[in-house]
Design a protein around this motif. Structure first.
Motif, PDB file in Angstrom:
ATOM      1  N   ASN A 254       3.204   0.766   0.909  1.00  0.00           N
ATOM      2  CA  ASN A 254       1.772   0.790   0.624  1.00  0.00           C
ATOM      3  C   ASN A 254       1.010   0.135   1.785  1.00  0.00           C
ATOM      4  O   ASN A 254       1.344  -0.970   2.208  1.00  0.00           O
ATOM      5  CB  ASN A 254       1.513   0.020  -0.683  1.00  0.00           C
ATOM      6  N   GLY A 255       0.000   0.854   2.287  1.00  0.00           N
ATOM      7  CA  GLY A 255      -0.712   0.366   3.469  1.00  0.00           C
ATOM      8  C   GLY A 255      -1.501  -0.901   3.216  1.00  0.00           C
ATOM      9  O   GLY A 255      -1.699  -1.713   4.126  1.00  0.00           O
ATOM     10  N   ASP A 256      -1.951  -1.099   2.011  1.00  0.00           N
ATOM     11  CA  ASP A 256      -2.836  -2.235   1.713  1.00  0.00           C
ATOM     12  C   ASP A 256      -2.053  -3.477   1.296  1.00  0.00           C
ATOM     13  O   ASP A 256      -2.302  -4.565   1.798  1.00  0.00           O
ATOM     14  CB  ASP A 256      -3.812  -1.822   0.605  1.00  0.00           C
ATOM     15  N   HIS A 257      -1.140  -3.316   0.359  1.00  0.00           N
ATOM     16  CA  HIS A 257      -0.403  -4.503  -0.076  1.00  0.00           C
ATOM     17  C   HIS A 257       1.095  -4.232  -0.229  1.00  0.00           C
ATOM     18  O   HIS A 257       1.747  -4.754  -1.125  1.00  0.00           O
ATOM     19  CB  HIS A 257      -0.999  -5.070  -1.364  1.00  0.00           C
TER      20      HIS A 257
ATOM     21  N   GLN B 242      -8.526   4.842   4.535  1.00  0.00           N
ATOM     22  CA  GLN B 242      -7.168   5.213   4.105  1.00  0.00           C
ATOM     23  C   GLN B 242      -6.400   3.998   3.604  1.00  0.00           C
ATOM     24  O   GLN B 242      -5.792   4.034   2.542  1.00  0.00           O
ATOM     25  CB  GLN B 242      -6.401   5.831   5.286  1.00  0.00           C
ATOM     26  N   ASN B 243      -6.448   2.927   4.408  1.00  0.00           N
ATOM     27  CA  ASN B 243      -5.729   1.709   4.009  1.00  0.00           C
ATOM     28  C   ASN B 243      -6.278   1.155   2.705  1.00  0.00           C
ATOM     29  O   ASN B 243      -5.532   0.765   1.813  1.00  0.00           O
ATOM     30  CB  ASN B 243      -5.861   0.636   5.090  1.00  0.00           C
ATOM     31  N   PHE B 244      -7.599   1.137   2.640  1.00  0.00           N
ATOM     32  CA  PHE B 244      -8.275   0.591   1.458  1.00  0.00           C
ATOM     33  C   PHE B 244      -7.858   1.375   0.217  1.00  0.00           C
ATOM     34  O   PHE B 244      -7.464   0.814  -0.800  1.00  0.00           O
ATOM     35  CB  PHE B 244      -9.777   0.707   1.687  1.00  0.00           C
TER      36      PHE B 244
ATOM     37  N   THR C  77      -0.028  -2.845  11.338  1.00  0.00           N
ATOM     38  CA  THR C  77       0.241  -2.584   9.912  1.00  0.00           C
ATOM     39  C   THR C  77      -0.407  -1.264   9.518  1.00  0.00           C
ATOM     40  O   THR C  77      -1.469  -1.237   8.912  1.00  0.00           O
ATOM     41  CB  THR C  77      -0.305  -3.722   9.027  1.00  0.00           C
ATOM     42  N   PRO C  78       0.234  -0.162   9.906  1.00  0.00           N
ATOM     43  CA  PRO C  78      -0.401   1.144   9.648  1.00  0.00           C
ATOM     44  C   PRO C  78      -0.379   1.532   8.174  1.00  0.00           C
ATOM     45  O   PRO C  78       0.321   0.909   7.371  1.00  0.00           O
ATOM     46  CB  PRO C  78       0.464   2.115  10.456  1.00  0.00           C
ATOM     47  N   ASN C  79      -1.140   2.567   7.893  1.00  0.00           N
ATOM     48  CA  ASN C  79      -1.101   3.124   6.545  1.00  0.00           C
ATOM     49  C   ASN C  79       0.049   4.128   6.512  1.00  0.00           C
ATOM     50  O   ASN C  79      -0.118   5.304   6.823  1.00  0.00           O
ATOM     51  CB  ASN C  79      -2.435   3.806   6.238  1.00  0.00           C
TER      52      ASN C  79
ATOM     53  N   SER D  91      -5.238   3.218  -0.215  1.00  0.00           N
ATOM     54  CA  SER D  91      -3.811   3.146  -0.547  1.00  0.00           C
ATOM     55  C   SER D  91      -3.507   1.925  -1.415  1.00  0.00           C
ATOM     56  O   SER D  91      -2.474   1.862  -2.062  1.00  0.00           O
ATOM     57  CB  SER D  91      -2.965   3.113   0.727  1.00  0.00           C
ATOM     58  N   GLY D  92      -4.437   0.962  -1.418  1.00  0.00           N
ATOM     59  CA  GLY D  92      -4.223  -0.226  -2.243  1.00  0.00           C
ATOM     60  C   GLY D  92      -4.720  -0.071  -3.665  1.00  0.00           C
ATOM     61  O   GLY D  92      -4.619  -0.995  -4.465  1.00  0.00           O
TER      62      GLY D  92
END
Lengths: 441, 292
Positions: free
Chosen positions: B126-129, A250-252, B143-145, A254-255
């Motif tokens: 944004n969860g990543d950046h 999910q995090n990946f 640091t959640p999504n 979202s980027g």
């Protein structure tokens, strides 16, 4: 003084209004020169819009009876429907193939069968899979503008050398999974930095996963999203979520930036492989020139070799809304677009394959996508499939997306998520059949 | 005779508004009420189906989910934004140099258009950046999504709703400036501290303003649309952010189910009416009107 000022204001306003109205009529006359004006609404913007504008201009120059007025607008399907219901639709609407059944059920489109036959634009003229997707309940509701087939794109620099060619790349889904696991990388905090493959990227065709595993989401007049094949495909999706970590994917994801930008995950090297359309080469050319990549048919399940060469198709289409003022002239324009030379030029400009059965060698040689022959072959494959022609396709797509999210976030098992989606769709379909199609319970 | 002529002239002057109300408000209202009892795809004439749309809504789990999501949002966002707006208004009601600048600074964010706001916060969360996680990470905080996980996604929207509390803040500020100084002076003489003054003077004196803002907040929250529509495509993830107005919009304009959407609109109207009446009933005991 006061009455004089009022009179002067009135005269000025009247003169200005007259000038505007007269000026508009002059411009209209200059542009159309007394020709029948065909209003054409199209969804494209940017370079794609410009390519179609070239076609429109060449049509306008090619004859002196019809003038096509081209307008690029957003939300073309909704606006076309509302304009049609208001009795003032465009003459030509550039919509999507997957919306045709709904438009047709509502009586929003003209059946083009007779006009197409008269011009020789029959099934034989097209790649069958593309033509068939435009037919529904015995009618032909549109003709193609630009179509596309979908394939797996591979970044050659991010996969091991032994599989870095179309010939040596894994053919089955199981091999793709193993390859993905092998090249996927995480940082010390467990965050993904490179993924071999993720089913949720780009996430545009979740409805197609069950079909890539041999299922069908619509069989006859039944919706079948909870078949064993669908469950198998969602278990495969779940496998990625489980192997790479619940939040990591999910995090990946979202980027990931917009596909039309240099930060697109495939072009920026975040994912090594990605399922995408023939148009991808266009974006690579613009944003990542020199990138080493190739395309292959999406792998098939190891025990379903019969599915080899499958691809989901998509099409932008030209239709004539019901109530259009100049349907014959509109069809003349649509027929012009179908000419091999015109169509090839447009498809090349959009970076897409041609929907026509006969394609010139020149098209393949000069196309900017070096794998254009593959995309052409995929469209001709008997395993190629389009979004199902059904009036509630939008809802089916939404429900499958919800089920996909539920599985991909670990909220539900594949079986439960698909079962729930099936239940919701059964109700929606029954209502649609009763209220729109007039099917008695 | 003159009175009658005056009345005619009055009506004539009011006619533009009356016509506007009849054509653009009353007719659509009555028309949507009728439409709610029909199957209507806009392109074909409406077909009378009685209460079928309402019956379907009661067993529609997407509708129920959208109601629950909207209620969840309203319950969290309205009290939170009320507290934040009153707090800010009280801060901006103090006598500090350059207060006009501070007031402008706190009010300006509420002028940002909703679509721009949604797009902006897509990047912040944004969860990543995203900016937020970039701040949290060096502090060793999780640091959640924010946008991808259902629970966080809902909370994110509630946090974002604070961005627009400037409108309410200005109204509270006007209310605060209306509180007679003599009441605070009397409280000071009685030895009241800040909290006692807030509880016994400030809050009762601005209670009509609070009531107004709470009612408007409930109405606004029940109709939340633009920000989640921009930020969470289809209410993703898994409809965690699918709200009443989004489902209504989809039915009306994506699926062309105008009858069904009209029924939803009337149910929304009924819910808002009930909540407003409840608020007004509760307010009878808690709201202090100077004149009453």
């Amino acid at each position: 003084m006061k009455p004089l000022a009022i009179a002067a204001t009135c005269v000025t306003v009247a003169l200005m209004a007259g000038a505007i109205l007269y000026g508009e009529s002059v411009v209209q006359r200059q542009a159309t020169n007394g020709r029948t004006v065909v209003i054409y609404w199209e969804k494209w913007t940017g370079d794609e819009a410009k390519e179609m504008e070239k076609v429109v201009n060449s049509f306008n120059k090619s004859q002196d009876r019809i003038f096509v007025r081209y307008l690029s607008i957003s939300g073309v399907d909704q606006k076309t429907l509302l304009a049609t219901s208001g009795g003032n639709p465009p003459d030509v609407a550039g919509i999507w193939q997957e919306g045709l059944a709904r438009f047709s059920d509502m009586g929003a489109l003209l059946d083009l069968t007779a006009m197409a036959k008269e011009k020789g634009l029959t099934r034989d003229y097209y790649i069958p899979a593309f033509y068939d997707a435009l037919t529904y309940r015995g009618g032909l509701w549109a003709l193609p503008s630009t179509p596309a087939s979908i394939a797996l794109h591979v970044n050659s620099d991010l996969v091991p050398k032994e599989v870095a060619t179309p010939e040596t790349f894994p053919k089955t889904i199981e091999e793709l999974d193993k390859l993905s696991d092998k090249i996927t990388k995480k940082d010390k905090d467990g965050n993904l930095t490179l993924s071999g493959f993720v089913p949720s990227n780009p996430g545009w065709w979740n409805w197609a996963w069950p079909i890539y595993f041999g299922g069908q989401i619509v069989k006859g007049d039944k919706i079948t999203v909870d078949t064993p094949e669908a469950e198998r495909s969602f278990k495969w999706v779940e496998g990625y979520y489980k192997r790479y970590g619940p939040t990591a994917v999910q995090n990946f994801r979202s980027g990931f930036a917009n596909f039309a930008s240099p930060d697109d995950p495939f072009m920026s090297g975040k994912v090594a492989t990605e399922i995408n359309g023939v148009w991808k080469a266009n974006y690579i050319r613009v944003y990542k020139k020199g990138m080493h990549w190739f395309a292959v048919p999406f792998p098939y399940p190891a025990d379903r070799k019969d599915l080899e060469g499958h691809s989901n198709l998509s099409q932008d289409v030209l239709s004539i809304p019901a109530g259009a003022k100049h349907p014959k002239e509109a069809f003349e324009f649509i027929a012009y677009v179908q000419q091999q030379k015109v169509m090839e030029s447009l498809c090349k400009g959009h970076g897409k394959n041609s929907p026509l059965r006969v394609v010139s060698e020149e098209f393949f040689k000069t196309h900017q996508n070096k794998f254009i022959r593959l995309f052409d072959e995929l469209a001709r494959s008997p395993k190629a499939f389009s979004p199902p022609n059904i009036g509630i396709y939008a809802q089916i797509g939404n429900e499958i997306n919800v089920a996909f999210d539920e599985v991909n976030t670990g909220q539900k098992t594949p079986k439960q998520a698909l079962h729930d989606a099936q239940g919701r769709l059964d109700k929606l379909w029954a209502t649609y059949q009763a209220q729109v199609l007039g099917v008695k319970k | 005779m003159n009175k009658r002529r005056d009345a005619r002239v009055g009506i004539l002057f009011a006619m533009p508004w009356i016509m506007g109300f009849l054509i653009f408000s009353l007719y659509p209202l009555l028309s949507s009420l009728y439409t709610s009892f029909t199957s209507y795809s806009v392109l074909q004439p409406p077909k009378w189906i009685g209460v079928e749309n309402y019956r379907e809504l009661l067993s529609d789990e997407i509708f129920i989910k959208s109601v629950v999501n909207t209620a969840w949002y309203t319950i969290a966002a309205v009290p939170l934004s009320t507290v934040v707006a009153i707090g800010l208004a009280m801060l901006l009601n103090t006598k500090v140099k350059g207060m006009a600048v501070y007031r402008t600074m706190f009010f300006l964010p509420s002028l940002v258009p909703m679509v721009a706001l949604g797009t902006l916060f897509l990047w912040v969360f944004n969860g990543d950046h995203g900016l937020l996680n970039a701040i949290l990470k060096p502090l060793g905080l999780p640091t959640p999504n924010w946008l991808g996980e259902p629970l966080y996604a809902k909370s994110t929207l509630i946090l974002i709703s604070m961005w627009g509390c400037g409108q309410a803040m200005i109204i509270y500020l006007a209310g605060l400036q209306d509180v007679p100084i003599s009441l605070y002076e009397a409280a000071d003489l009685d030895g009241a501290k800040f909290w006692a003054k807030t509880r016994n003077v400030t809050i009762p004196m601005i209670s009509p303003v609070i009531l107004f803002n709470v009612v408007m907040g409930i109405i606004g929250s029940m109709q939340i649309f633009a920000v989640p529509y921009v930020m969470f495509s289809g209410g993703s993830p898994a409809r965690a952010n699918y709200y009443f107005s989004m489902y209504l919009f989809d039915n009306a304009f994506a699926y062309q189910r105008m009858g069904f959407a009209s029924a939803m609109a009337w149910i929304m109207f009924a819910i808002i009416l009930v909540l407003t009446l409840i608020s007004l009933r509760i307010s009878e005991r808690h709201v202090h009107y100077e004149g009453g």
